[in-house]
Design a protein around this motif. Sequence first.
Motif, short mmCIF file in Angstrom:
data_model
loop_
_atom_site.label_atom_id
_atom_site.label_comp_id
_atom_site.label_asym_id
_atom_site.label_seq_id
_atom_site.Cartn_x
_atom_site.Cartn_y
_atom_site.Cartn_z
N UNK A 1 -13.97 -3.79 3.55
CA UNK A 1 -12.80 -3.81 4.78
C UNK A 1 -12.79 -5.43 5.03
N UNK A 2 -13.71 -5.56 4.93
CA UNK A 2 -13.61 -7.42 5.14
C UNK A 2 -12.99 -7.94 4.52
N UNK A 3 -12.65 -7.21 3.28
CA UNK A 3 -11.47 -8.28 2.77
C UNK A 3 -9.89 -7.84 3.23
N UNK A 4 -9.62 -6.92 3.40
CA UNK A 4 -8.09 -6.50 3.30
C UNK A 4 -7.73 -6.25 5.34
N UNK A 5 -8.95 -5.35 5.64
CA UNK A 5 -8.65 -6.08 7.51
C UNK A 5 -7.96 -4.12 7.74
N UNK A 6 -8.42 -3.09 7.02
CA UNK A 6 -7.88 -2.25 7.12
C UNK A 6 -8.85 -0.91 7.45
N UNK A 7 -7.68 0.43 8.21
CA UNK A 7 -8.54 1.05 8.63
C UNK A 7 -9.98 1.65 7.48
N UNK A 8 -11.17 2.14 7.77
CA UNK A 8 -12.42 2.48 6.31
C UNK A 8 -12.41 3.60 6.79
N UNK A 9 -12.87 3.85 5.09
CA UNK A 9 -13.65 5.98 5.01
C UNK A 9 -15.11 5.63 4.35
N UNK A 10 -15.70 6.41 4.82
CA UNK A 10 -16.98 5.97 4.33
C UNK A 10 -17.19 6.70 2.41
N UNK A 11 -17.35 5.38 1.76
CA UNK A 11 -17.49 5.63 -0.20
C UNK A 11 -17.72 7.25 0.07
N UNK A 12 -18.73 7.81 0.73
CA UNK A 12 -19.20 9.26 0.12
C UNK A 12 -18.49 9.84 0.53
N UNK A 13 -17.53 9.98 1.52
CA UNK A 13 -16.84 10.89 1.03
C UNK A 13 -15.78 11.17 1.35
N UNK A 14 -15.25 10.00 0.65
CA UNK A 14 -14.21 9.35 -1.16
C UNK A 14 -14.47 10.08 -1.62
N UNK A 15 -15.16 9.71 -2.37
CA UNK A 15 -16.40 9.96 -3.41
C UNK A 15 -16.48 11.72 -3.81
N UNK A 16 -16.87 12.51 -3.23
CA UNK A 16 -16.07 13.82 -2.69
C UNK A 16 -14.89 14.45 -2.40
N UNK A 17 -14.84 13.95 -2.46
CA UNK A 17 -12.94 13.93 -2.12
C UNK A 17 -12.05 13.68 -3.70
N UNK A 18 -11.70 12.86 -4.29
CA UNK A 18 -11.92 12.45 -5.42
C UNK A 18 -12.56 13.54 -6.63
N UNK A 19 -14.02 14.49 -6.22
CA UNK A 19 -14.88 14.72 -7.24
C UNK A 19 -13.93 16.41 -7.12
N UNK A 20 -14.03 16.48 -5.10
CA UNK A 20 -13.78 18.17 -5.18
C UNK A 20 -12.24 18.73 -5.16
#
Length: 205
Positions: free
Chosen positions: A164-183
């Motif tokens: 988020x500090x590099x792109x200055x865009x809205x973020x999402x937790x990495x755990x949530x994203x990991x679960x989305x990718x897995x499931x």
Amino acid sequence: MQGFIIKVNRFKDEDLIVTIITQQNLQTLYRFYGARHGVINLGFKIDFETQMGLNTTIARLRDVIHLAYPWIMDRVRLSIWQQFVALFYPHLKDSQEIGSFYFELLDSAASSWHQQNPKRIAIESYIKILKHEGRLHEDFICLYCEKKIENEVSLLRAFLPSHPTCSHRLSISSRTLRKLYDDESTLFMSDIDVDTLWHVLIEGL
Ligand SMILES: [Zn+2]
């Protein structure tokens, strides 16, 4: 043959050039104007025939039947569907032999489009696309600084990860994203997270 219309271009006032994802490939067809023709619209699933004309390089679209879904009368759902389906044209336009993957993906998405927030179905479908195309970045390495992302991930177009500090865009937790990718499911995600990902998705596949 059946297919989903992913692009409709007007040509010479009333004629149309229509691009369709079918069960086998991507087809671009010509439809002459005629008052008795059924309605052609972006995102519609149709049954159709093709006919090669004389002196043309593009086949004609004939005998169109709209295979309508019940949610087609729901303007919000239809609008989200059309935004989603329109993304496929710029992504696939230079391919022809795309196989059955995209047709089956859209067919499955359209069949459940009325059952929940359709943006969730679009995001789940997009994860399947990224996996199918070998483009899912599961390693969470920042595109800008190339360092590992620990907590919050800001996704860029095509779900490329960044801090988020590099792109200055809205973020999402990495755990949530990991679960989305897995499931490949958004069931556990908040509507705010779904909206965040939807806005990244519609930047382009
Ligand atoms: Zn970074």
